[in-house]
Design a protein around this motif. Structure first.
Motif: not given
Length: 196
Positions: A155-157, A160-164
């Motif tokens: 996970w990486r913030r 406006g969102g999060v990358l997974v």
């Protein structure tokens, strides 16, 4: 659940805390509490060292500011550390050393010659612990490979969102590699490429 309040975050003006089971995976054996930056660095060290099979060879890596500065594999942890150290003799000062086998007295004596902030291993021998605990500012951490769930999503913030993403376990198979250069790599070059 929150497992620890940290003294500060990445910088002294930032508040920080640790959540989840990281302290179930990594056990402190000596030294002051981990900082935010220590946790980030230890995570990077574990992600690197777990790519190497401890039953095949001893591997050591040196990291500083979340970046590998050197890595080496050999028959013993001491020789693996020497190979890692030979990569960059300046960066290990104040960094992290991680090994995939027991941290023994021979390795402890050599590592003790330079200032290292964190030493990480699956085990420390009693005589190595005795020597390494003489420096109060050094953190000694035992990691438990059997408690590490490597298949967890990354996970990486982002704003406006999060990358997974899935973790990267892909290994290049040199047996099926195609040589596209005029000169075919020698045995040593193939071994170095496989290690890299």
């Amino acid at each position: 659940e929150r497992s620890a309040l940290l003294r500060y975050g990445e910088n002294p003006h930032q508040r920080a805390a640790l959540y989840g089971g990281f302290l179930d995976v990594v056990e402190g054996l000596h030294g002051k509490e981990l900082s935010f930056n220590n946790v980030v660095d230890v995570q990077a060290a574990l992600a690197l060292i777990l790519d190497f099979d401890a039953t095949a060879s001893a591997t050591a890596a040196i990291l500083k500011h979340n970046t590998p500065c050197g890595a080496g594999s050999a028959a013993s942890p001491l020789e693996a550390y020497r190979r890692a150290f030979a990569t960059d003799r300046e960066s290990p000062f104040g960094g992290i050393i991680v090994v995939n086998r027991s941290f023994d007295l021979d390795l402890a004596r050599e590592v003790d010659e330079i200032f290292t902030e964190v030493l990480v291993a699956p085990e420390f021998t009693a005589d190595a612990l005795e020597l390494l605990r003489k420096k109060k500012n050094r953190r000694l951490l035992r990691y438990r490979p059997q408690r590490i769930e490597r298949a967890q999503l990354d996970w990486r913030r982002v704003y406006g969102g999060v990358l997974v993403q899935e973790p990267d376990f892909a290994a290049d198979d040199l047996e099926h590699a195609r040589v596209v250069t005029k000169r075919t790599p020698g045995e040593d070059e193939r071994a170095a490429l496989a290690f890299a």
